[in-house]
Scaffold this motif. Structure first.
Motif, mmCIF file in Angstrom:
data_model
loop_
_atom_site.group_PDB
_atom_site.id
_atom_site.type_symbol
_atom_site.label_atom_id
_atom_site.label_comp_id
_atom_site.label_asym_id
_atom_site.label_seq_id
_atom_site.Cartn_x
_atom_site.Cartn_y
_atom_site.Cartn_z
ATOM 1 N N ASP A 30 -14.518 8.735 -11.580
ATOM 2 C CA ASP A 30 -13.596 8.289 -12.618
ATOM 3 C C ASP A 30 -12.254 8.995 -12.563
ATOM 4 N N GLU A 31 -12.091 9.955 -11.641
ATOM 5 C CA GLU A 31 -10.791 10.590 -11.443
ATOM 6 C C GLU A 31 -9.989 9.890 -10.351
ATOM 7 N N ILE A 32 -10.617 8.959 -9.659
ATOM 8 C CA ILE A 32 -9.988 8.263 -8.547
ATOM 9 C C ILE A 32 -9.574 6.866 -8.985
ATOM 10 N N GLU A 33 -8.344 6.483 -8.671
ATOM 11 C CA GLU A 33 -7.846 5.143 -8.973
ATOM 12 C C GLU A 33 -7.874 4.302 -7.704
ATOM 13 N N SER A 34 -8.415 3.104 -7.798
ATOM 14 C CA SER A 34 -8.415 2.181 -6.664
ATOM 15 C C SER A 34 -7.098 1.418 -6.656
ATOM 16 N N LEU A 35 -6.418 1.409 -5.533
ATOM 17 C CA LEU A 35 -5.087 0.814 -5.407
ATOM 18 C C LEU A 35 -5.073 -0.224 -4.296
ATOM 19 N N ARG A 36 -4.090 -1.095 -4.346
ATOM 20 C CA ARG A 36 -3.819 -2.028 -3.258
ATOM 21 C C ARG A 36 -2.340 -1.929 -2.888
ATOM 22 N N PHE A 37 -2.083 -1.967 -1.591
ATOM 23 C CA PHE A 37 -0.715 -1.986 -1.092
ATOM 24 C C PHE A 37 -0.515 -3.209 -0.206
ATOM 25 N N ALA A 45 -6.241 -1.211 1.207
ATOM 26 C CA ALA A 45 -6.886 -0.517 0.094
ATOM 27 C C ALA A 45 -6.528 0.964 0.138
ATOM 28 N N ALA A 46 -6.510 1.585 -1.040
ATOM 29 C CA ALA A 46 -6.194 3.011 -1.123
ATOM 30 C C ALA A 46 -6.853 3.611 -2.351
ATOM 31 N N ASP A 47 -6.984 4.916 -2.362
ATOM 32 C CA ASP A 47 -7.392 5.686 -3.532
ATOM 33 C C ASP A 47 -6.221 6.548 -3.966
ATOM 34 N N GLY A 48 -6.069 6.719 -5.264
ATOM 35 C CA GLY A 48 -5.015 7.563 -5.796
ATOM 36 C C GLY A 48 -5.576 8.573 -6.772
ATOM 37 N N ALA A 49 -4.954 9.745 -6.849
ATOM 38 C CA ALA A 49 -5.352 10.779 -7.791
ATOM 39 C C ALA A 49 -4.132 11.614 -8.129
ATOM 40 N N GLY A 50 -4.115 12.152 -9.339
ATOM 41 C CA GLY A 50 -2.994 12.979 -9.757
ATOM 42 C C GLY A 50 -1.980 12.200 -10.556
ATOM 43 N N ARG A 83 0.804 13.645 -6.526
ATOM 44 C CA ARG A 83 0.221 12.313 -6.535
ATOM 45 C C ARG A 83 -0.348 12.080 -5.148
ATOM 46 N N GLY A 84 -1.655 12.229 -4.998
ATOM 47 C CA GLY A 84 -2.286 12.030 -3.714
ATOM 48 C C GLY A 84 -2.739 10.591 -3.546
ATOM 49 N N ILE A 85 -2.452 10.008 -2.402
ATOM 50 C CA ILE A 85 -2.867 8.642 -2.088
ATOM 51 C C ILE A 85 -3.494 8.646 -0.699
ATOM 52 N N ALA A 86 -4.720 8.160 -0.604
ATOM 53 C CA ALA A 86 -5.425 8.053 0.672
ATOM 54 C C ALA A 86 -5.578 6.577 1.014
ATOM 55 N N LEU A 87 -5.086 6.191 2.180
ATOM 56 C CA LEU A 87 -5.008 4.792 2.574
ATOM 57 C C LEU A 87 -6.084 4.441 3.591
ATOM 58 N N ASP A 88 -6.668 3.253 3.445
ATOM 59 C CA ASP A 88 -7.478 2.669 4.515
ATOM 60 C C ASP A 88 -6.531 1.922 5.452
ATOM 61 N N LEU A 89 -6.490 2.310 6.724
ATOM 62 C CA LEU A 89 -5.678 1.576 7.684
ATOM 63 C C LEU A 89 -6.246 0.176 7.902
ATOM 64 N N ARG A 90 -5.420 -0.699 8.415
ATOM 65 C CA ARG A 90 -5.901 -2.069 8.665
ATOM 66 C C ARG A 90 -7.143 -2.038 9.544
ATOM 67 N N GLY A 91 -8.096 -2.922 9.230
ATOM 68 C CA GLY A 91 -9.318 -2.981 9.999
ATOM 69 C C GLY A 91 -10.330 -1.913 9.667
ATOM 70 N N HIS A 92 -10.027 -1.058 8.686
ATOM 71 C CA HIS A 92 -10.899 0.044 8.320
ATOM 72 C C HIS A 92 -11.228 -0.020 6.830
#
Length: 313
Positions: A30-37, A45-50, A83-92
């Motif tokens: 619940d501390e992680i936000e699901s994001l789309r870019f 897809a990405a995760d965001g926190a902070g 503000r940390g953002i972790a991205l899924d690269l294309r195809g991943h």
């Protein structure tokens, strides 16, 4: 910023495939936000926190990994006010697959430029392996679209033996696995220095269930890029990363696992010739998956560097 999505729920994160052992201290879901870019012709897809208004750190994983490999780094970023953002690269992971089945560094670079354009300020880029190579290409452009660059066990000169081992592992289960236990056994055989997780449910974040079998969480077509790259690691002509590396002007840190078979001491010396202003830290005992092998040392090195840049303001 991109819109938030419903949280994915479940699990405690993990690393993979080259580091699928679970992270015991990953932040609560619940501390992680699901994001789309918006990427270059697809959605990522990405995760965001902070805090949303904090300085941005964009984490980019390596070949065959997903954004889950940065869970503990996201927690650390958030705790420090970034503000940390972790991205899924294309195809991943949960990002779209290339509609035409093609993958290559120019496509990954085009995605990264699109993502950076959607951020409120130039981010610090933290790129591991594939994510680091893509970051070199993008940050070698002037003006650089990022405020600083951290390369995690990757340099323009990739050691052929280590690259072949990674590609061989990724290519070793084209028919998937009968169970999560079988997948965990494969990871343990590949990474004998890591403790095998007792609870394999976290592996579900890195696998897809199709027709009763578990497959790694990437587009099978991506493997052709790996096979092609495996034949080209000894560059016949000029290294295609040399000019982008020589063009780097932003603060740069090269972080190497002391036991890495991907980045050698010779690779480090060459990188310093091309990027003399770059800082360098060797983390003894860590292999290619530095953040997973030595997370505390990784966080100290990365966030110490970012803090010295004025908090990536």
């Amino acid at each position: 910023m991109p819109p938030r999505l419903p949280r994915s729920g479940g699990g405690n994160g993990g690393r993979g495939p080259a580091g699928l052992l679970l992270s015991r201290d990953a932040p609560a879901v619940d501390e992680i936000e699901s994001l789309r870019f918006r990427g270059s012709g697809l959605t990522l897809a990405a995760d965001g926190a902070g805090p949303a208004g904090g300085p941005v750190i964009l984490f980019l994983h390596g070949s065959g990994q997903t954004r889950q490999s940065w869970r503990r780094a996201l927690a650390e970023a958030a705790a420090r006010g970034y503000r940390g953002i972790a991205l899924d690269l294309r195809g991943h992971g949960d990002s779209d697959w290339s509609p035409d089945g093609r993958y290559g560094l120019p496509l990954f670079a085009a995605d990264l430029r699109e993502v950076i354009a959607q951020l409120p300020r130039p981010p610090v880029l933290v790129g591991a392996s594939l994510g680091g190579l893509v970051s070199i290409l993008v940050c070698g452009e002037l003006p650089a679209p990022a405020s600083a660059l951290v390369l995690v066990d990757i340099a323009p000169r990739v050691e052929e033996r280590g690259a072949r081992e990674v590609i061989a592992f990724m290519d070793s289960a084209p028919d998937g696995f009968a169970s999560l236990e079988e997948a965990a056994d494969a990871v343990s055989a590949y990474l004998p220095h890591r403790e095998r997780p007792r609870d394999t449910r976290g592996l579900q974040r890195n696998l897809r269930l199709r027709n009763g079998r578990w497959y790694w969480h990437w587009d099978p077509a991506f493997m052709q890029m790996g096979r092609d790259a495996g034949a080209k690691h000894r560059f016949d002509g000029p290294n295609p990363f040399e000019q982008p590396a020589r063009s780097l002007r932003l603060p740069t840190l090269l972080l190497r696992g002391g036991r890495s078979q991907i980045v050698s001491e010779a690779s480090v010396r060459e990188f310093h010739e091309w990027v003399p202003h770059a800082e360098y830290i060797d983390i003894a005992g860590a292999h290619h998956m530095v953040a997973g092998d030595a997370n505390d040392a990784f966080n100290d090195a990365v966030f110490g560097f970012i803090d010295r840049q004025g908090g990536a303001a």
